[in-house]
Design a protein around this motif. Structure first.
Motif, PDB file in Angstrom:
ATOM      1  N   ASP A  53       0.859  -1.180   0.000  1.00  0.00           N
ATOM      2  CA  ASP A  53       0.000   0.000   0.000  1.00  0.00           C
ATOM      3  C   ASP A  53       0.897   1.231   0.000  1.00  0.00           C
ATOM      4  N   GLY A  54       0.994   1.899  -1.144  1.00  0.00           N
ATOM      5  CA  GLY A  54       1.859   3.062  -1.251  1.00  0.00           C
ATOM      6  C   GLY A  54       1.320   4.281  -0.553  1.00  0.00           C
ATOM      7  N   ALA A  55       0.040   4.314  -0.217  1.00  0.00           N
ATOM      8  CA  ALA A  55      -0.546   5.488   0.428  1.00  0.00           C
ATOM      9  C   ALA A  55      -0.285   5.493   1.926  1.00  0.00           C
ATOM     10  N   MET A  56      -0.342   4.330   2.580  1.00  0.00           N
ATOM     11  CA  MET A  56      -0.194   4.266   4.035  1.00  0.00           C
ATOM     12  C   MET A  56       0.973   3.372   4.459  1.00  0.00           C
ATOM     13  N   ASN A  57       1.798   2.937   3.467  1.00  0.00           N
ATOM     14  CA  ASN A  57       2.972   2.118   3.754  1.00  0.00           C
ATOM     15  C   ASN A  57       2.607   0.854   4.532  1.00  0.00           C
ATOM     16  N   MET A  58       1.714   0.090   3.980  1.00  0.00           N
ATOM     17  CA  MET A  58       1.295  -1.164   4.604  1.00  0.00           C
ATOM     18  C   MET A  58       1.522  -2.314   3.634  1.00  0.00           C
ATOM     19  N   THR A  59       1.692  -3.512   4.198  1.00  0.00           N
ATOM     20  CA  THR A  59       1.838  -4.723   3.402  1.00  0.00           C
ATOM     21  C   THR A  59       0.699  -5.675   3.735  1.00  0.00           C
ATOM     22  N   TRP A  60       0.138  -6.257   2.691  1.00  0.00           N
ATOM     23  CA  TRP A  60      -0.986  -7.181   2.838  1.00  0.00           C
ATOM     24  C   TRP A  60      -0.650  -8.472   2.093  1.00  0.00           C
ATOM     25  N   SER A  61      -1.051  -9.610   2.639  1.00  0.00           N
ATOM     26  CA  SER A  61      -0.725 -10.901   2.037  1.00  0.00           C
ATOM     27  C   SER A  61      -1.948 -11.812   2.041  1.00  0.00           C
ATOM     28  N   ILE A  62      -1.938 -12.744   1.062  1.00  0.00           N
ATOM     29  CA  ILE A  62      -3.016 -13.737   1.030  1.00  0.00           C
ATOM     30  C   ILE A  62      -2.880 -14.661   2.234  1.00  0.00           C
ATOM     31  N   PHE A  63      -3.939 -15.373   2.531  1.00  0.00           N
ATOM     32  CA  PHE A  63      -3.972 -16.225   3.719  1.00  0.00           C
ATOM     33  C   PHE A  63      -4.469 -17.605   3.309  1.00  0.00           C
ATOM     34  N   LYS A  64      -3.742 -18.634   3.746  1.00  0.00           N
ATOM     35  CA  LYS A  64      -4.136 -20.008   3.476  1.00  0.00           C
ATOM     36  C   LYS A  64      -4.440 -20.730   4.781  1.00  0.00           C
ATOM     37  N   TYR A  65      -5.330 -21.678   4.701  1.00  0.00           N
ATOM     38  CA  TYR A  65      -5.735 -22.432   5.880  1.00  0.00           C
ATOM     39  C   TYR A  65      -5.808 -23.912   5.533  1.00  0.00           C
ATOM     40  N   GLU A  75     -13.196 -14.880  -0.871  1.00  0.00           N
ATOM     41  CA  GLU A  75     -14.597 -14.461  -0.860  1.00  0.00           C
ATOM     42  C   GLU A  75     -14.947 -13.911  -2.237  1.00  0.00           C
ATOM     43  N   TYR A  76     -16.137 -14.260  -2.728  1.00  0.00           N
ATOM     44  CA  TYR A  76     -16.584 -13.803  -4.055  1.00  0.00           C
ATOM     45  C   TYR A  76     -15.543 -14.161  -5.130  1.00  0.00           C
ATOM     46  N   ASN A  77     -14.911 -15.330  -4.981  1.00  0.00           N
ATOM     47  CA  ASN A  77     -13.918 -15.841  -5.934  1.00  0.00           C
ATOM     48  C   ASN A  77     -12.683 -14.942  -6.034  1.00  0.00           C
ATOM     49  N   ARG A  78     -12.402 -14.189  -4.989  1.00  0.00           N
ATOM     50  CA  ARG A  78     -11.200 -13.361  -4.923  1.00  0.00           C
ATOM     51  C   ARG A  78     -10.449 -13.676  -3.634  1.00  0.00           C
ATOM     52  N   PRO A  79      -9.108 -13.594  -3.634  1.00  0.00           N
ATOM     53  CA  PRO A  79      -8.355 -13.880  -2.405  1.00  0.00           C
ATOM     54  C   PRO A  79      -8.612 -12.831  -1.326  1.00  0.00           C
TER      55      PRO A  79
END
Length: 646
Positions: free
Chosen positions: A501-513, A527-531
């Protein structure tokens, strides 16, 4: 010389009177004698009686009492002659049918009549095969090889079964072929035609039977695929025209239209040849044999027709699961019925109901499709607190409708509780409904509704990103890319497994279970066929925090909460996300105490490449999602980028 009996004297007297009758009507002596000898006993006595009546009319009418006795005798004679005539009709000889099929065994192979008969058969069978091939291929697919319609109305159903009876009555090749084989044995044939082959006679009769069954097979295919009454009768009549081509060609040849050779062949004396009937006991067996042929043909027709009818009523030929996209229409003040009574106004983004719908039952022959979970496309649990929407047919409106029992157009009761309505149609298959749908979002407008069957026919239906196996897409998992969705339409690149996230300097990752307790985490959380993306850096965490980026049908949305503050367990959180629904979980509502971030409308596979907005205020003066402040420097730049690009 023995004396004649009374009956023999009466027969001779009748013949004399009949001969005199013909002489009186202008026939020559030889002609009158020939006519009398060629007549049956009943005809002889009939003409004799006519002559006697003419003679008696010229005499004086003295013996009235005797006339009554004569009349009584005549009545008895008529009864006896009627029985005799009936017996003789049962013993009428068998003749060869006037058809081009007969030319197969009456003429040499290397002859014009034989070639003519061959050409007619080839044309007939060729036309029937072409008709069958064209009808068979139209509308067919692996799940419905014959292209049988989802269902038909009552009038078509009645016409289908009436057409079975009509087709069996019209078709005469099978009974004719069977009759000839039964009534003309080899001995009788060889006696009548000593120089001709009985095997060719049998082959000709069998060819008739084969042609008849090809005709019936075409009729059966027409009936099970029919959707209209006139369509049934027009198509059956067209097939009957082809089946009778041999008889029509024979008639034209007799009229000398096709040449002298064929005229002589079709008017030959052999067509007047008579074969003696079988003994009465064998004749009865022949009748029973023909009746059994009709009965078997009737059963062959009825059995598949009944199976098709039952399956149509049960929805067997309708798509089991469909994927629906409602577009990006938003209704700001939808009325939601509350469990405790009353209503609540809420923003309804129709895209929140995008996803898979499964056929669960039928109503009046039409299927009812019920909404499935956005997480795994399974049924919502009874304890999930989610009432699924439905797509079904309304008999009152004569159209398909999208409907939810807890969402109303007005606070008062409605006579037409629909949110979307198709054009008027009597189509049983939703996938065949075309045209713009009416949609309610405070007023009636039109919109385009997209729907398709989740079943695949070929790998192309899986967008070449998976294999079509037994009607379902098995999506590929490649070295740097994996695919999601019913048709493998969503692409997830490995380099986008984490986004920045270039606006707030955050990192997000997919999650597996793990789907198995204690097993390895190998199943993507979606959800809704999207990660689903989980924050992994940039937000100061405290115990119980949850920070996710979720897709809501047409927009991405940030969802953040602390489950400990909400006094719920982590298991309850996971149960809630399994049964997540963007509308019922108020994904588009404003939280004045939290972080409200939403993307623009997108069909993209990830949050990358789409503009994002901070919701800074909420009220009637703003749009349906509040006051949207862009998070990127310029519109079109987007906020997120794939971490693998750095």
């Amino acid at each position: 010389m023995p004396l004649l009996t009374e009956k023999q004297r009466e027969e001779f007297l009748s013949q004399d009177r009949a001969r005199i009758y013909h002489l009186a009507n202008g026939a020559s002596e030889a002609r009158a004698t020939k006519l009398v000898t060629s007549m049956s006993r009943y005809q002889v006595r009939q003409h004799s009686a006519e002559y006697s009546e003419e003679q008696s009319s010229t005499e004086d009418g003295d013996g009235d009492d005797d006339d009554d006795d004569v009349k009584d005798d005549d009545v008895k004679d008529d009864e006896e002659e009627g029985k005799s005539d009936l017996y003789e009709s049962e013993r009428d000889p068998v003749n060869l049918p006037e058809s081009t099929h007969t030319l197969f065994f009456t003429h040499p192979v290397c002859s014009v009549p034989f070639g003519f008969a061959t050409a007619i058969v080839v044309i007939s069978i060729g036309c029937l095969v072409l008709a069958f091939s064209d009808n068979f291929s139209s509308g067919s697919n692996p799940g419905n090889r014959f292209g049988i319609p989802a269902n038909v109305d009552f009038q078509v159903r009645v016409a289908q079964y009436l057409a079975i009876v009509i087709a069996l009555l019209m078709e005469e090749e099978i009974p004719t072929g069977a009759y000839l084989l039964r009534m003309i044995p080899s001995s009788a044939f060889q006696k009548k035609f000593p120089g001709r082959s009985y095997k060719r006679f049998v082959a000709s009769a069998l060819l008739r039977v084969v042609l008849g069954y090809i005709f019936l097979l075409n009729v059966l295919l027409i009936l099970i695929k029919a959707t209209g009454v006139l369509e049934i009768f027009y198509d059956v009549l067209a097939l009957q025209f082809i089946a009778e081509l041999d008889d029509m060609a024979f008639s034209l040849a007799k009229l000398d239209i096709l040449g002298g050779v064929l005229r002589r062949a079709t008017t030959a004396r052999l067509f007047h040849s008579e074969f003696p009937r079988l003994r009465p006991s064998r004749s009865i067996k022949a009748v029973l044999y023909l009746k059994s042929v009709y009965f078997v043909n009737l059963m062959v027709f009825l059995a598949p027709m009944i199976i098709v009818s039952i399956r149509q009523q049960d929805g067997y030929y309708q798509c089991k699961m469909i994927k629906v996209d409602f577009g990006d229409v938003v209704w700001e003040d939808a009325f939601v019925r509350l469990p405790e009574g009353g209503y609540e106004e809420r923003t309804l983004a129709f895209s929140a109901f995008n996803g898979v719908y499964e056929r669960t039952r039928t109503e009046n022959g039409w299927p009812v499709y019920e909404e499935r979970r956005k997480f795994d496309r399974l049924e919502y649990g009874d304890d999930a607190g989610k009432v699924p929407a439905e797509i079904k047919y309304s008999l009152d409106l004569g159209a398909w409708i999208f409907y939810h029992p807890l969402i109303a157009k007005k606070k008062q009761e409605e006579s037409e509780p629909w949110l979307l309505r198709s054009p008027e149609t009597d189509e049983f298959d939703l996938l065949n409904v075309v045209g713009e749908w009416s949609i309610w979002f405070g007023v009636i407008d039109t919109t385009h509704l997209s729907y398709s069957c989740t079943k695949c026919n070929t790998d192309t239906d899986c967008n070449l990103n998976g294999l079509c196996v037994d009607g379902d897409c098995e999506c590929n998992v490649e070295e740097e890319t994996s695919y999601l969705g019913p048709h493998c339409e969503v692409k997830l690149k490995d380099k986008c497994a984490s986004i920045f996230d270039g606006a707030m300097n955050m990192t997000w990752s997919i999650f597996k279970y793990s789907q198995v307790p204690g097993g390895p985490p190998d199943t993507l959380f979606e959800e809704y066929n999207r990660p689903v993306y989980v924050n992994t850096w940039g937000i100061e965490y405290r115990e119980g925090d949850m920070h996710w980026l979720l897709y809501t049908g047409s927009r991405w949305k940030y969802v953040g909460f602390n489950y400990l503050d909400l006094n719920i367990t982590f298991e309850e959180v996971m149960f809630g996300i399994d049964n997540y629904h963007a509308f019922w979980d108020k994904a588009h509502s404003y939280d004045p105490y939290g972080l409200n971030i939403i993307s623009g409308p997108t069909k993209g596979d990830t949050p990358v490449g789409v503009d994002w907005f901070m919701i800074t205020d909420w009220g009637d003066q703003f749009g349906p999602f509040g006051a949207l402040t862009p998070m990127q420097e310029e519109i079109g730049m987007g906020v997120f980028s794939c971490a693998g690009d750095f």
